[in-house]
Write a protein that holds these residues in place. Structure first.
Motif, PDB file in Angstrom:
ATOM      1  N   ARG A 150      10.244  59.463 -15.806  1.00 53.46           N
ATOM      2  CA  ARG A 150       8.446  60.282 -16.007  1.00 53.46           C
ATOM      3  C   ARG A 150       7.851  60.156 -17.140  1.00 53.46           C
ATOM      4  N   GLU A 151       8.013  60.803 -18.158  1.00 50.47           N
ATOM      5  CA  GLU A 151       7.516  60.523 -19.393  1.00 50.47           C
ATOM      6  C   GLU A 151       6.838  58.940 -19.539  1.00 50.47           C
ATOM      7  N   CYS A 152       7.846  58.539 -19.105  1.00 49.24           N
ATOM      8  CA  CYS A 152       7.147  56.720 -19.005  1.00 49.24           C
ATOM      9  C   CYS A 152       6.241  56.317 -17.847  1.00 49.24           C
ATOM     10  N   ALA A 153       6.669  56.855 -16.722  1.00 52.45           N
ATOM     11  CA  ALA A 153       5.624  56.643 -15.944  1.00 52.45           C
ATOM     12  C   ALA A 153       4.636  57.423 -16.087  1.00 52.45           C
ATOM     13  N   GLY A 154       4.397  58.369 -16.316  1.00 58.44           N
ATOM     14  CA  GLY A 154       3.285  58.897 -16.248  1.00 58.44           C
ATOM     15  C   GLY A 154       3.040  59.818 -14.950  1.00 58.44           C
ATOM     16  N   ASP A 155       1.951  60.776 -15.524  1.00 61.66           N
ATOM     17  CA  ASP A 155       1.584  61.535 -13.742  1.00 61.66           C
ATOM     18  C   ASP A 155       1.360  60.232 -12.877  1.00 61.66           C
ATOM     19  N   ASN A 156       0.745  59.704 -12.851  1.00 61.50           N
ATOM     20  CA  ASN A 156      -0.083  58.453 -11.977  1.00 61.50           C
ATOM     21  C   ASN A 156       0.461  57.196 -11.907  1.00 61.50           C
ATOM     22  N   GLY A 157       1.907  57.137 -12.829  1.00 63.13           N
ATOM     23  CA  GLY A 157       2.026  55.402 -12.566  1.00 63.13           C
ATOM     24  C   GLY A 157       1.097  55.061 -13.961  1.00 63.13           C
ATOM     25  N   GLN A 158       0.309  55.806 -14.458  1.00 59.36           N
ATOM     26  CA  GLN A 158      -0.201  55.125 -15.952  1.00 59.36           C
ATOM     27  C   GLN A 158       0.337  55.347 -17.065  1.00 59.36           C
ATOM     28  N   GLY A 159       1.149  55.814 -17.264  1.00 57.48           N
ATOM     29  CA  GLY A 159       1.491  56.003 -18.663  1.00 57.48           C
ATOM     30  C   GLY A 159       1.908  54.662 -19.854  1.00 57.48           C
ATOM     31  N   HIS A 160       1.323  55.228 -20.653  1.00 60.13           N
ATOM     32  CA  HIS A 160       1.518  53.734 -21.609  1.00 60.13           C
ATOM     33  C   HIS A 160       2.703  52.999 -21.900  1.00 60.13           C
ATOM     34  N   GLU A 161       3.920  53.158 -21.782  1.00 56.19           N
ATOM     35  CA  GLU A 161       5.177  52.875 -21.852  1.00 56.19           C
ATOM     36  C   GLU A 161       5.667  52.480 -20.564  1.00 56.19           C
ATOM     37  N   GLY A 162       4.994  52.564 -19.330  1.00 55.61           N
ATOM     38  CA  GLY A 162       5.370  51.540 -17.807  1.00 55.61           C
ATOM     39  C   GLY A 162       4.217  50.640 -18.017  1.00 55.61           C
ATOM     40  N   VAL A 163       3.145  50.732 -18.256  1.00 55.14           N
ATOM     41  CA  VAL A 163       2.369  50.142 -18.153  1.00 55.14           C
ATOM     42  C   VAL A 163       2.120  48.734 -19.130  1.00 55.14           C
ATOM     43  N   ARG A 164       2.881  48.906 -20.956  1.00 48.84           N
ATOM     44  CA  ARG A 164       3.502  48.038 -20.924  1.00 48.84           C
ATOM     45  C   ARG A 164       4.557  47.469 -20.887  1.00 48.84           C
ATOM     46  N   LEU A 165       5.753  47.950 -20.398  1.00 44.51           N
ATOM     47  CA  LEU A 165       6.875  47.559 -19.274  1.00 44.51           C
ATOM     48  C   LEU A 165       6.397  46.704 -17.596  1.00 44.51           C
ATOM     49  N   LEU A 166       5.050  47.345 -17.043  1.00 46.03           N
ATOM     50  CA  LEU A 166       4.862  46.010 -16.111  1.00 46.03           C
ATOM     51  C   LEU A 166       4.148  44.837 -17.193  1.00 46.03           C
ATOM     52  N   GLN A 167       3.344  44.957 -17.695  1.00 47.48           N
ATOM     53  CA  GLN A 167       2.886  44.195 -18.175  1.00 47.48           C
ATOM     54  C   GLN A 167       3.725  42.863 -18.755  1.00 47.48           C
ATOM     55  N   GLU A 168       4.736  42.990 -19.526  1.00 47.20           N
ATOM     56  CA  GLU A 168       5.989  42.517 -19.961  1.00 47.20           C
ATOM     57  C   GLU A 168       6.901  41.720 -18.900  1.00 47.20           C
ATOM     58  N   SER A 169       7.031  42.672 -17.386  1.00 45.74           N
ATOM     59  CA  SER A 169       7.729  42.023 -16.604  1.00 45.74           C
ATOM     60  C   SER A 169       6.793  41.087 -15.530  1.00 45.74           C
ATOM     61  N   VAL A 170       5.324  40.908 -15.426  1.00 48.48           N
ATOM     62  CA  VAL A 170       4.502  39.681 -14.663  1.00 48.48           C
ATOM     63  C   VAL A 170       5.006  38.736 -16.205  1.00 48.48           C
TER      64      VAL A 170
END
Length: 225
Positions: A150-170
């Protein structure tokens, strides 16, 4: 009768003989190389949901032989100030991708796979919503509010770590040549695609077909006679 000195000498010789290292046969190390499986997906894509349901049946049979992961498909977009990518099914899909990436990072496969299937069961329109993440975390056996995912994803799926993971995955998807959801790779080789229908599936596309391919690849990787 042995003198005291003779007795000590005998004992010392026995102790010395017992301390000689054992150089006999050793137990051979048993190889257990897992078969890498990548599902190229989008979290709100109907083809991804179907593909993941098929692989649920596969993992029930050969899950101990597989190292499965998700690789997400989106279009890099430097003008997008939140995600830096454009997700085909909207920003909620980007949030869903982030949720799933964060859970896969911080939880073992049985837990993140359970989380994934719970989200799918809620329906595509619910994937990426905060309430869905909370509900599916509980189903998977952890509490969303106090979890590192949850810390990774943030409150609305816009957490800094989660966004970085998405960019890396793409980026990884692009490097692997994954363009369509759902694309299946087994040990780095594309074996099947589902996009409205199954195609480019030389080895078949049923759970039994994928199970057979996993067993064959596992035996090859581990030199099983």
């Amino acid at each position: 009768m042995l003198s005291v000195l003779s007795l000590f000498a005998v004992c010392a010789q026995v102790a010395l003989s017992r301390s000689v290292p054992y150089n006999g046969p050793q137990t051979a190390f048993v190889s257990d190389v897992k078969v890498p499986v990548v599902l190229g997906v989008m979290s709100r894509c109907p083809d991804a949901l179907l593909c993941e349901s098929v692989w649920d049946r596969v993992l029930q049979r050969v899950g101990d032989k597989v190292d499965i992961s998700l690789s997400f498909i989106a279009k890099p977009n430097a003008s997008d100030e939140i995600y830096g990518v454009t997700c085909l099914h909207g920003m909620e899909e980007c949030a869903g991708n982030v949720h799933e990436l964060c859970v896969t990072k911080y939880h073992p496969t049985p837990e993140w796979w359970s989380f994934l299937h719970c989200e799918n069961f809620q329906g595509r329109a619910q994937v990426g919503l905060p309430d869905t993440a909370v509900k599916c975390a509980e189903v998977a056996g952890f509490q969303w509010e106090n979890d590192r995912a949850r810390e990774c994803a943030g409150d609305n799926g816009q957490g800094h770590e989660g966004v970085r993971l998405l960019q890396e995955s793409v980026k990884t998807s692009m490097q692997l040549g994954i363009k369509t959801s759902c694309t299946i790779l087994i040990n780095g080789r594309q074996v099947c695609i589902h996009d409205g229908t199954w195609y480019e599936c030389e080895g078949g596309h049923t759970p039994a077909d994928f199970i057979r391919q996993i067993n064959e690849e596992y035996e090859r990787l581990n030199d099983v006679d």
